[in-house]
Design a protein around this motif. Structure first.
Motif, PDB file in Angstrom:
ATOM      1  N   ASP A 236       0.814  -1.221   0.000  1.00 25.28           N
ATOM      2  CA  ASP A 236       0.000   0.000   0.000  1.00 25.28           C
ATOM      3  C   ASP A 236       0.847   1.271   0.000  1.00 25.28           C
ATOM      4  N   LEU A 237       2.154   1.119  -0.037  1.00 24.29           N
ATOM      5  CA  LEU A 237       3.042   2.275   0.071  1.00 24.29           C
ATOM      6  C   LEU A 237       3.717   2.606  -1.258  1.00 24.29           C
ATOM      7  N   ARG A 238       3.781   3.890  -1.562  1.00 22.32           N
ATOM      8  CA  ARG A 238       4.623   4.359  -2.656  1.00 22.32           C
ATOM      9  C   ARG A 238       5.728   5.205  -2.031  1.00 22.32           C
ATOM     10  N   ILE A 239       6.966   4.840  -2.262  1.00 25.00           N
ATOM     11  CA  ILE A 239       8.104   5.525  -1.648  1.00 25.00           C
ATOM     12  C   ILE A 239       8.916   6.214  -2.734  1.00 25.00           C
ATOM     13  N   ASP A 240       9.022   7.537  -2.619  1.00 27.27           N
ATOM     14  CA  ASP A 240       9.790   8.332  -3.567  1.00 27.27           C
ATOM     15  C   ASP A 240      10.977   8.961  -2.845  1.00 27.27           C
ATOM     16  N   VAL A 259      12.916  11.586   1.598  1.00 27.33           N
ATOM     17  CA  VAL A 259      11.979  10.484   1.363  1.00 27.33           C
ATOM     18  C   VAL A 259      10.541  10.977   1.484  1.00 27.33           C
ATOM     19  N   ARG A 260       9.732  10.561   0.534  1.00 27.76           N
ATOM     20  CA  ARG A 260       8.294  10.836   0.592  1.00 27.76           C
ATOM     21  C   ARG A 260       7.565   9.498   0.540  1.00 27.76           C
ATOM     22  N   ILE A 261       6.743   9.225   1.561  1.00 30.59           N
ATOM     23  CA  ILE A 261       5.978   7.978   1.609  1.00 30.59           C
ATOM     24  C   ILE A 261       4.498   8.312   1.467  1.00 30.59           C
ATOM     25  N   THR A 262       3.851   7.674   0.509  1.00 25.47           N
ATOM     26  CA  THR A 262       2.412   7.854   0.299  1.00 25.47           C
ATOM     27  C   THR A 262       1.694   6.561   0.647  1.00 25.47           C
ATOM     28  N   HIS A 263       0.750   6.662   1.589  1.00 24.10           N
ATOM     29  CA  HIS A 263      -0.101   5.512   1.911  1.00 24.10           C
ATOM     30  C   HIS A 263      -1.288   5.575   0.963  1.00 24.10           C
ATOM     31  N   ILE A 264      -1.261   4.748  -0.064  1.00 26.15           N
ATOM     32  CA  ILE A 264      -2.202   4.866  -1.182  1.00 26.15           C
ATOM     33  C   ILE A 264      -3.670   4.746  -0.760  1.00 26.15           C
ATOM     34  N   PRO A 265      -4.072   3.798   0.104  1.00 27.70           N
ATOM     35  CA  PRO A 265      -5.500   3.679   0.434  1.00 27.70           C
ATOM     36  C   PRO A 265      -6.089   4.926   1.097  1.00 27.70           C
ATOM     37  N   THR A 266      -5.297   5.630   1.893  1.00 24.78           N
ATOM     38  CA  THR A 266      -5.824   6.802   2.606  1.00 24.78           C
ATOM     39  C   THR A 266      -5.355   8.119   2.013  1.00 24.78           C
ATOM     40  N   GLY A 267      -4.366   8.068   1.119  1.00 23.90           N
ATOM     41  CA  GLY A 267      -3.832   9.297   0.561  1.00 23.90           C
ATOM     42  C   GLY A 267      -2.931  10.061   1.526  1.00 23.90           C
ATOM     43  N   THR A 268      -2.557   9.436   2.628  1.00 23.54           N
ATOM     44  CA  THR A 268      -1.692  10.084   3.617  1.00 23.54           C
ATOM     45  C   THR A 268      -0.265  10.171   3.079  1.00 23.54           C
ATOM     46  N   VAL A 269       0.311  11.381   3.127  1.00 17.66           N
ATOM     47  CA  VAL A 269       1.659  11.608   2.622  1.00 17.66           C
ATOM     48  C   VAL A 269       2.540  12.107   3.755  1.00 17.66           C
ATOM     49  N   THR A 271       6.673  13.215   4.576  1.00 18.71           N
ATOM     50  CA  THR A 271       8.008  13.472   4.032  1.00 18.71           C
ATOM     51  C   THR A 271       9.002  13.692   5.163  1.00 18.71           C
ATOM     52  N   CYS A 272      10.229  13.329   4.923  1.00 18.12           N
ATOM     53  CA  CYS A 272      11.302  13.573   5.879  1.00 18.12           C
ATOM     54  C   CYS A 272      12.590  13.771   5.090  1.00 18.12           C
ATOM     55  N   GLN A 273      13.340  14.836   5.421  1.00 18.62           N
ATOM     56  CA  GLN A 273      14.536  15.108   4.635  1.00 18.62           C
ATOM     57  C   GLN A 273      15.695  15.653   5.454  1.00 18.62           C
ATOM     58  N   ASN A 274      15.523  15.802   6.754  1.00 15.18           N
ATOM     59  CA  ASN A 274      16.565  16.489   7.515  1.00 15.18           C
ATOM     60  C   ASN A 274      17.666  15.580   8.062  1.00 15.18           C
ATOM     61  N   GLU A 275      17.502  14.267   7.925  1.00 15.99           N
ATOM     62  CA  GLU A 275      18.612  13.373   8.254  1.00 15.99           C
ATOM     63  C   GLU A 275      19.505  13.239   7.020  1.00 15.99           C
ATOM     64  N   ARG A 276      20.755  12.820   7.241  1.00 16.65           N
ATOM     65  CA  ARG A 276      21.703  12.810   6.139  1.00 16.65           C
ATOM     66  C   ARG A 276      21.634  11.552   5.274  1.00 16.65           C
ATOM     67  N   SER A 277      20.942  10.527   5.753  1.00 13.76           N
ATOM     68  CA  SER A 277      20.864   9.313   4.939  1.00 13.76           C
ATOM     69  C   SER A 277      19.413   8.996   4.607  1.00 13.76           C
ATOM     70  N   GLN A 278      19.242   8.377   3.457  1.00 12.34           N
ATOM     71  CA  GLN A 278      17.920   7.966   3.005  1.00 12.34           C
ATOM     72  C   GLN A 278      17.301   6.970   3.981  1.00 12.34           C
ATOM     73  N   ILE A 279      18.126   6.077   4.527  1.00  8.49           N
ATOM     74  CA  ILE A 279      17.624   5.069   5.466  1.00  8.49           C
ATOM     75  C   ILE A 279      17.053   5.724   6.721  1.00  8.49           C
ATOM     76  N   GLN A 280      17.767   6.721   7.265  1.00 11.40           N
ATOM     77  CA  GLN A 280      17.281   7.414   8.460  1.00 11.40           C
ATOM     78  C   GLN A 280      15.993   8.159   8.174  1.00 11.40           C
ATOM     79  N   ASN A 281      15.949   8.857   7.027  1.00  8.99           N
ATOM     80  CA  ASN A 281      14.743   9.600   6.679  1.00  8.99           C
ATOM     81  C   ASN A 281      13.539   8.671   6.484  1.00  8.99           C
ATOM     82  N   LYS A 282      13.799   7.516   5.895  1.00  4.24           N
ATOM     83  CA  LYS A 282      12.708   6.560   5.685  1.00  4.24           C
ATOM     84  C   LYS A 282      12.193   6.027   7.022  1.00  4.24           C
TER      85      LYS A 282
END
Length: 370
Positions: A236-240, A259-269, A271-282
């Protein structure tokens, strides 16, 4: 010099007894001893993540124990200074007793505040999101003003803040702000800020200097403990991922770490970008998503119950909770409690929000609110 009596001391002692009973301090003493023993065991730090959670639990349990013990000690100091001052006529001792009493009254008021929080997550951490509402560019600037007001308030309270997402807008202000607040009663306290905040001022972007009314919304969610289950299907997740911008410092823009995570069934979006790694932001974004979906499910259940109860009869002020007026006069007024001040700078620039936050909770537990 503050005049005090034995009746004042007895009254404080009774209040302290009630707070200690409510906070289950005896149970927490046992919890502290148990966790301290666990943390001293060989190999405790081999599981760094588990050890960190245990130490966090220990710190939380110690907070109330230390606060109560400190208040008890100060109360004994007041008694001793008062007795000796009365016997010897020493004005300095009596003055010391008075000043200690004032400090104790303030500390006890803070402890009593904890007893107002009965929600499951009230004593834990909070996720705060500020988003622009009606008002165009002005709303983005208003969003930035509120963001910095809350940062200052958290600093005054000694809470730790991790900014998760605060992208700078193209012209003025920010597109939104999401930050995690860690500290004693953070979620319980900040629940007072949930809602729509209205600003009235002379527009800084209007050449004709016309008065402008702008809005921003504040969402406050609890940081969910690990043992709270929220079912999220990965399908149910789209991760950009994208290029980070904003308040993260020079190094934040060097990679596609946002990282931007979209929960497709609910449209909940989220985002997190202030950590230095993609893994931490996710990881942080997933934590915020868990909290939002949890609150969404609670709201759905409450709506179903309200429908069975029938329409509510009490009509309040709608979603707008507070007005900040900078022109033609200066005033900040909470529309729920009626609390107001003309010292706008103290609120917006210095984060002096306690009169509004504490006032809201006093109003709420007194029957005026939810």
């Amino acid at each position: 010099m503050t005049e005090i009596s034995r009746e004042d001391i007895e009254g404080l002692s009774e209040r302290l007894d009630k707070v200690e009973a409510y906070l289950h301090v005896d149970e927490k003493r046992g919890k502290v001893a148990e966790l301290e023993k666990l943390s001293a065991e060989p190999g405790f730090w081999e599981d760094a993540e588990g050890a960190s959670r245990t130490m966090e639990q220990l710190t939380r349990a110690k907070e109330d124990v230390v606060a109560i013990d400190s208040a008890r000690s100060e109360l004994e100091d007041v008694k001793a200074a008062l007795e000796l001052g009365e016997e010897t006529g020493d004005e300095d001792l009596l003055a010391e007793a008075g000043s200690t009493l004032e400090r104790l009254v303030s500390d006890l008021g803070e402890l009593e505040l904890s007893t107002w929080f009965t929600g499951e997550f009230d004593h834990g951490d909070a996720i705060v999101t500020v988003t622009p509402g009606q008002g165009g560019l002005e709303a983005q600037d208003w969003c930035d003003m509120l963001f910095h007001m809350y940062l200052r308030y958290c600093e005054r309270r000694g809470w730790k803040v991790d900014v998760n997402d605060a992208p700078v807008a193209d012209v003025i202000g920010i597109d939104r702000a999401t930050f995690t607040v860690s500290g004693r009663n953070a979620y319980g306290m900040l629940r007072a800020e949930q809602g729509v905040h209205r600003l009235v001022r002379i527009s800084p972007t209007d050449d004709k200097k016309r008065r402008q009314t702008t809005f921003a919304g504040v969402e406050v969610l609890p940081v969910l403990p690990d043992d709270v289950t929220v079912d999220i299907d990965p399908q149910d997740l789209r991760i950009d991922v994208y290029h980070a911008t904003g308040h993260g410092g020079q190094g934040v823009n060097t990679t596609d770490s946002a990282v931007r995570i979209t929960h497709i069934p609910t449209g909940t979006v989220v985002t997190c970008q202030n950590e230095r790694s993609q893994i931490q932001n996710k990881a942080i974004a997933m934590g915020i998503l868990r909290s939002r979906l949890y609150e969404r499910e609670l709201a759905k259940r409450e709506a179903e119950i309200d429908e069975l109860r029938g329409p509510k009869r009490d009509i309040g002020f709608g979603n707008q909770i507070r007005s900040y007026v900078l022109y033609p006069y200066k005033m900040v007024k909470d529309l729920r409690t009626g609390i107001e001040t003309g010292n706008v700078d103290a609120v917006l620039k210095d984060g002096d929000l306690d009169p509004f936050v504490i006032g809201y909770h006093r109003w709420r537990v007194g029957g005026g609110g939810e």
